[in-house]
Structure formats: C-alpha cells, structure tokens
Design an enzyme around this catalytic site. Structure first.
Site, PDB file in Angstrom:
ATOM      1  N   GLU A   1      -0.710  -8.815   4.937  1.00  0.00           N
ATOM      2  CA  GLU A   1      -0.549  -8.913   6.388  1.00  0.00           C
ATOM      3  C   GLU A   1      -1.889  -8.898   7.123  1.00  0.00           C
ATOM      4  OE1 GLU A   1      -0.897  -4.511   5.734  1.00  0.00           O
ATOM      5  OE2 GLU A   1      -0.079  -6.231   4.654  1.00  0.00           O
TER       6      GLU A   1
ATOM      7  N   HIS B   1      -3.336  -5.878   1.028  1.00  0.00           N
ATOM      8  CA  HIS B   1      -2.649  -6.073   2.305  1.00  0.00           C
ATOM      9  C   HIS B   1      -2.555  -7.553   2.691  1.00  0.00           C
ATOM     10  CE1 HIS B   1      -2.489  -1.833   3.819  1.00  0.00           C
ATOM     11  NE2 HIS B   1      -3.510  -1.687   2.986  1.00  0.00           N
TER      12      HIS B   1
ATOM     13  N   CYS C   1       0.841  -1.200   0.000  1.00  0.00           N
ATOM     14  CA  CYS C   1       0.000   0.000   0.000  1.00  0.00           C
ATOM     15  C   CYS C   1       0.880   1.256   0.000  1.00  0.00           C
ATOM     16  CB  CYS C   1      -0.970  -0.042   1.179  1.00  0.00           C
ATOM     17  SG  CYS C   1      -2.416   1.022   0.970  1.00  0.00           S
TER      18      CYS C   1
END
Length: 229
Positions: free
Chosen positions: A197, A195, A86
């Site tokens: 994560e 994302h 990002c």
C-alpha cells in the site's frame, strides 16, 4: 465490490491501505473498527500495519481476541480474500489463519527501507497480475518481521507453493528461506511483511504494489461474474 479496512487501537497504516484501494484503485472501501462484529456487505478484508494494542505481550497477540477477528476468521474460512500486511500478517499467524510466527528481527533493530522482492507464485488471487519471478520494489518497516516456522511447516509451504514473496537480495530480518509473504493452503489468505500500500503512486517512490490490489479486484470481478451467470 467493497473492501473492509480493519482498524485496531494502534493501527497506523490504515489510511494508506484505504487510500490504495479506494483512491488509487477506485474501489469502494470503509474502515471497520475492531469492536464491530459483522463484515456483512464486504467482499474482501484488509488488515493494515501498525502496532495493534501497542504490541503488548507480543505482536498481534491481543488483536486476535478482538470482536471483529471472529468475523475475519469466518470470512477466511468461507474462502473469501483476506490480506494482512506487517502487523496484519502478525495477527493472521497469531489467530492461526497462517502457519508460523513473526519474531524479533535477527539484528534486533527496526528496519525501514525499500527492498526488491521476487514473486514466487503468481497463481494466487493476490498475484495474478504479476509475472512469475518478477522482481518488484516494495517498502518494509518493521522490528518483528523475522518469519519463523519449523522444518516440517517449511516443507509444506514449499510443497504447496504457499511461499508467495521472498526477499530477492538482502534479507532484512532473518526470515527463514528469505520469506516475505505466504498464503494459506486454500490460497485466499495472504500475509506479508512488506507494504504494497506504500508503493501505489510514483510520487512516493513506485507503483509495484498496485498489481497486488488489482489482482484482488480482478479475482473478485471474476467470481462475481461466475455467480451472476
């Protein structure tokens, strides 16, 4: 093996990134503040999402001048793994480690949802645990995730197999060729808007992001074994 999670003023996905690599993947990781000037002792670098320096001027434009970015660039130029997610992707394009630019979403709205991605290249150190053309579910959360490059650059990305992830159905931001993530020509720097994560535990919706971090870990283990021999 040790991962560095770079923190800028305005980073807000740094804890998620640290949790993914340290707590879920059981690999040592530490925060590195933007004012530091060394990455000694680290084997991989993670640039998290957020709003570095409040996105003033434009996303990633100020962060590229941080002390630590000189080290990140040196780290990348040595062929070592660098992942930018990002805002981290935006920073990587601003400092020239990846081609192109991230601009305002086509509809000028912030988008936050989980979307299907397709794995376009599973031969990188970030994607070796995925199957080619595997479809994975990864969250997105951005207002300036519209990847743009000129036709010549796009042709090079395709010819060099640098497009790693594409949006499989809905294109949430207008990115050229549905691009969600790319690597540099050497293959050791990955930038992606979604994302991974945030997709490492079933309790928060899915685990499709774990394989990305596992791919990095496997690659580093292989490199370390080769050196030890």
């Amino acid at each position: 093996m040790k991962f560095a999670v770079i923190q800028f003023p305005g980073s807000n996905c740094d804890l998620d990134m640290l949790h993914a690599i340290r707590d879920v993947c059981s690999v040592e990781a530490e925060y590195v503040w933007h004012a530091e000037d060394s990455l000694q002792g680290f084997d991989a670098v993670l640039l998290p999402g957020g709003f570095s320096y409040g996105d003033y001027l434009r996303t990633g434009a100020i962060a590229k001048f941080s002390n630590i970015m000189k080290e990140v660039m040196r780290f990348a130029e040595e062929g070592r793994p660098v992942l930018g997610v990002c805002n981290g992707f935006q920073i990587l394009t601003e400092c020239g480690l990846l081609p192109g630019a991230l601009i305002r979403n086509r509809h000028l709205h912030f988008v936050c949802k989980t979307l299907p991605l397709q794995v376009e290249n599973n031969t990188t150190l970030f994607t070796s645990e995925y199957a080619l053309h595997e479809e994975i579910e990864i969250p997105v959360a951005h207002g300036e995730g519209n990847y743009f490059c000129d036709e010549e650059t796009l042709l090079k990305l395709k010819e060099n197999n640098q497009i790693v992830f594409t949006y499989a159905s809905e294109n949430p931001n207008g990115s050229v060729a549905n691009i969600a993530g790319i690597v540099n020509e050497r293959g050791n720097v990955l930038g992606m808007m979604p994302h991974p994560e945030r997709a490492v535990e079933a309790v928060v919706g899915g685990t499709d992001g774990v394989k990305l971090f596992q791919s990095m870990i496997s690659s580093l283990k292989g490199a370390n074994e080769s050196v030890s021999k």
